[in-house]
Design an enzyme around this catalytic site. Structure first.
Site, PDB file in Angstrom:
ATOM      1  N   GLY A 184       0.921  -1.298  -0.068  1.00 48.68           N
ATOM      2  CA  GLY A 184      -0.108   0.026   0.028  1.00 48.68           C
ATOM      3  C   GLY A 184       1.007   1.295   0.101  1.00 48.68           C
ATOM      4  CD  GLN A 238      -2.779  11.145   1.846  1.00 42.31           C
ATOM      5  OE1 GLN A 238      -1.719  11.397   1.213  1.00 42.31           O
ATOM      6  NE2 GLN A 238      -3.497  11.952   2.070  1.00 42.31           N
ATOM      7  CB  ILE A 248      -1.607   0.064   9.174  1.00 46.10           C
ATOM      8  CG1 ILE A 248      -0.220   0.019   9.718  1.00 46.10           C
ATOM      9  CG2 ILE A 248      -2.463   1.531   9.718  1.00 46.10           C
ATOM     10  CD1 ILE A 248       0.715   1.290   9.405  1.00 46.10           C
ATOM     11  CG  HIS A 260      -8.277   1.190  15.785  1.00 45.13           C
ATOM     12  ND1 HIS A 260      -7.872   2.466  16.531  1.00 45.13           N
ATOM     13  CD2 HIS A 260      -8.202   1.647  14.566  1.00 45.13           C
ATOM     14  CE1 HIS A 260      -7.757   3.498  15.820  1.00 45.13           C
ATOM     15  NE2 HIS A 260      -7.774   3.032  14.389  1.00 45.13           N
TER      16      HIS A 260
HETATM   17  O1  TXD Z   1      -4.976   3.078  13.575  1.00 49.39           O
HETATM   18  C1  TXD Z   1      -5.035   2.546  12.449  1.00 49.39           C
HETATM   19  N1  TXD Z   1      -4.710   1.244  12.304  1.00 49.39           N
HETATM   20  C2  TXD Z   1      -5.438   3.461  11.265  1.00 49.39           C
HETATM   21  C3  TXD Z   1      -5.938   2.722  10.125  1.00 49.39           C
HETATM   22  C4  TXD Z   1      -5.251   4.743  11.172  1.00 49.39           C
HETATM   23  C5  TXD Z   1      -5.408   5.584  10.398  1.00 49.39           C
HETATM   24  C6  TXD Z   1      -5.946   4.812   9.110  1.00 49.39           C
HETATM   25  N2  TXD Z   1      -6.268   3.568   9.190  1.00 49.39           N
HETATM   26  C7  TXD Z   1      -6.459   2.892   7.810  1.00 49.39           C
HETATM   27  O2  TXD Z   1      -5.377   2.564   7.109  1.00 49.39           O
HETATM   28  C8  TXD Z   1      -7.222   3.365   6.805  1.00 49.39           C
HETATM   29  O3  TXD Z   1      -8.802   2.979   7.251  1.00 49.39           O
HETATM   30  C9  TXD Z   1      -6.836   2.402   5.582  1.00 49.39           C
HETATM   31  O4  TXD Z   1      -7.558   1.230   5.574  1.00 49.39           O
HETATM   32  C10 TXD Z   1      -5.422   2.060   5.777  1.00 49.39           C
HETATM   33  C11 TXD Z   1      -4.609   2.970   4.785  1.00 49.39           C
HETATM   34  O5  TXD Z   1      -4.934   4.354   4.822  1.00 49.39           O
HETATM   35  P1  TXD Z   1      -4.287   5.354   3.874  1.00 49.39           P
HETATM   36  O6  TXD Z   1      -4.830   6.723   4.299  1.00 49.39           O
HETATM   37  O7  TXD Z   1      -2.853   5.096   3.658  1.00 49.39           O
HETATM   38  O8  TXD Z   1      -5.078   4.879   2.715  1.00 49.39           O
HETATM   39  P2  TXD Z   1      -4.712   5.147   0.925  1.00 49.39           P
HETATM   40  O9  TXD Z   1      -3.945   6.579   1.087  1.00 49.39           O
HETATM   41  O10 TXD Z   1      -5.980   4.995   0.229  1.00 49.39           O
HETATM   42  O11 TXD Z   1      -3.889   4.086   0.772  1.00 49.39           O
HETATM   43  C12 TXD Z   1      -4.301   2.878   0.616  1.00 49.39           C
HETATM   44  C13 TXD Z   1      -3.503   2.167  -0.555  1.00 49.39           C
HETATM   45  C14 TXD Z   1      -3.952   2.938  -1.994  1.00 49.39           C
HETATM   46  O12 TXD Z   1      -2.728   3.520  -2.509  1.00 49.39           O
HETATM   47  C15 TXD Z   1      -4.474   1.746  -3.009  1.00 49.39           C
HETATM   48  O13 TXD Z   1      -4.151   1.851  -4.222  1.00 49.39           O
HETATM   49  C16 TXD Z   1      -3.866   0.482  -2.106  1.00 49.39           C
HETATM   50  O14 TXD Z   1      -3.810   0.645  -0.775  1.00 49.39           O
HETATM   51  N3  TXD Z   1      -4.357  -0.811  -2.432  1.00 49.39           N
HETATM   52  C17 TXD Z   1      -3.677  -1.909  -2.512  1.00 49.39           C
HETATM   53  N4  TXD Z   1      -2.414  -2.210  -2.456  1.00 49.39           N
HETATM   54  C18 TXD Z   1      -1.989  -3.368  -2.681  1.00 49.39           C
HETATM   55  N5  TXD Z   1      -2.788  -4.528  -2.975  1.00 49.39           N
HETATM   56  C19 TXD Z   1      -4.183  -4.265  -2.969  1.00 49.39           C
HETATM   57  N6  TXD Z   1      -4.872  -5.233  -3.309  1.00 49.39           N
HETATM   58  C20 TXD Z   1      -4.686  -2.911  -2.719  1.00 49.39           C
HETATM   59  N7  TXD Z   1      -5.940  -2.322  -2.662  1.00 49.39           N
HETATM   60  C21 TXD Z   1      -5.913  -1.055  -2.432  1.00 49.39           C
END
Ligand code: TXD
Length: 319
Positions: free
Chosen positions: A10, A13, A119, A176
């Site tokens: 991933g 952000q 995460i 969480h």
């Molecule tokens: O405390 C905690 N655990 C958290 C969790 C605090 C804040 C955010 N939290 C969660 O982290 C949030 O609800 C999301 O589930 C994740 C990731 O958050 P982020 O802000 O980084 O999300 P983005 O910017 O959308 O990034 C997710 C990336 C994006 O680039 C997608 O293209 C990619 O994940 N993505 C994938 N990558 C690889 N493989 C697959 N299958 C895939 N699907 C989406």
């Protein structure tokens, strides 16, 4: 000695911020993986171009194929969809469960010896599913939430009291979600437990209650402000603290979503508890003595987590 390798599944952000922090701290070489072609490659190159200015040595690569994570020492998973305003963490369940299946298979095949930090939300259910899908030992698969929730609690306390964040120790356990368990009795400022600070007149009970409530809703507060996406700086810092404790065998005690096998009277579920993180992964789970009120809060939080795990089992009966 060869550098450690950190794979970030991933490259959104949080993924990008993780790569930045891992580079600045020279934790190892970094691979950013994402299904969106170009984004991990672009972020890796941009970060690599910052390294001469910042003065860190690390190889940074972007990838759209799982071979690139081969041999990773640490894998941090943020792949999935983040919350949008009005959306609960649980709404994400179905979408992100499928993502965990793909990620788990990738880790199983290419990085089976890694320490894996999940995460992706809804956190406790996703880390549970990721451990199952990857088949890695439960001591090597943990979820990041407690460090973040505790950091929010610490920050709000430091701000209210006008003291350094360094001198505020606070712990938030449980799942969480909004029914997480901020532990007031076990949290201290300069070594003084919070209830004593109220007695001493440093903090009113009302202010303390408001801080506890703000901590519970800390994620939503950021989502509402950002409008697109959720928090990423503090979540990335929190996961890096966990990765660093593993890579450097620091044996820090950090609240993590860990697989319980009888501790806290719980078996077979991931939930936030204090964990000793060292070179073997989760080396010990600390069992904090709860009073009746804390027990009730923990049980409520656990019930929410179990509800999410049951929902995963409904969607994926093989789990
Ligand atoms: O405390 C905690 N655990 C958290 C969790 C605090 C804040 C955010 N939290 C969660 O982290 C949030 O609800 C999301 O589930 C994740 C990731 O958050 P982020 O802000 O980084 O999300 P983005 O910017 O959308 O990034 C997710 C990336 C994006 O680039 C997608 O293209 C990619 O994940 N993505 C994938 N990558 C690889 N493989 C697959 N299958 C895939 N699907 C989406």
């Amino acid at each position: 000695m060869a550098r450690n390798k950190i794979a970030l599944i991933g490259a959104g952000q949080i993924g990008g911020t993780l790569a930045h922090l891992a580079g600045l701290k020279e934790l190892g070489d970094i691979v950013l993986f994402d299904i969106v072609d170009g984004v991990p490659q672009g972020k890796a190159l941009d970060l690599a171009e910052s390294s001469p200015v910042e003065g860190f040595d690390a190889k940074l690569a972007g990838a759209s194929s799982y071979e690139a994570i081969a041999g990773a020492d640490v894998v941090i998973v943020t792949a999935g969809v983040p919350r949008k305003p009005g959306m609960s963490r649980d709404d994400l369940l179905g979408i992100n469960l499928k993502v965990m299946e793909a990620v788990g298979a990738g880790i199983k095949q290419h990085a089976p010896d890694a320490f894996v930090i999940c995460i992706t939300n809804p956190l406790d259910a996703m880390v549970w599913a990721l451990q199952k899908f990857s088949g890695l030992p439960a001591s090597k698969v943990v979820g990041m939430a407690g460090v973040l929730d505790s950091a929010r609690f610490r920050y709000f306390l430091a701000e209210a009291l006008g003291v350094s964040v360094r001198d505020v120790h606070a712990m938030t356990l449980g799942g969480h979600g909004d029914d997480m368990v901020p532990l007031v009795r076990h949290s201290t400022v300069g070594g003084v437990p919070l209830p004593d600070l109220v007695t001493m007149g440093w903090l009113t009970q009302e202010k303390l209650d408001a801080i506890v409530e703000r901590t519970r809703k800390g994620g939503g507060e950021i989502v509402a402000l950002l409008k697109t996406g959720s928090a990423f700086y503090a979540p990335a810092s929190s996961a890096i603290a966990m990765a660093e404790s593993y890579l450097k065998d620091q044996k820090r005690i950090l609240p993590c979503a860990a697989y319980l096998t009888g501790q806290y009277g719980v078996d077979g579920t991931y939930v936030g508890v204090p964990c000793l993180i060292g070179a073997n992964g989760v080396e010990k789970i600390v069992e904090v003595a709860f009073n009746d009120a804390e027990k009730a809060m923990f049980a409520k939080s656990l019930a929410s987590v179990n509800g999410l795990i049951d929902a995963c089992k409904q969607i994926q009966p093989a789990l």
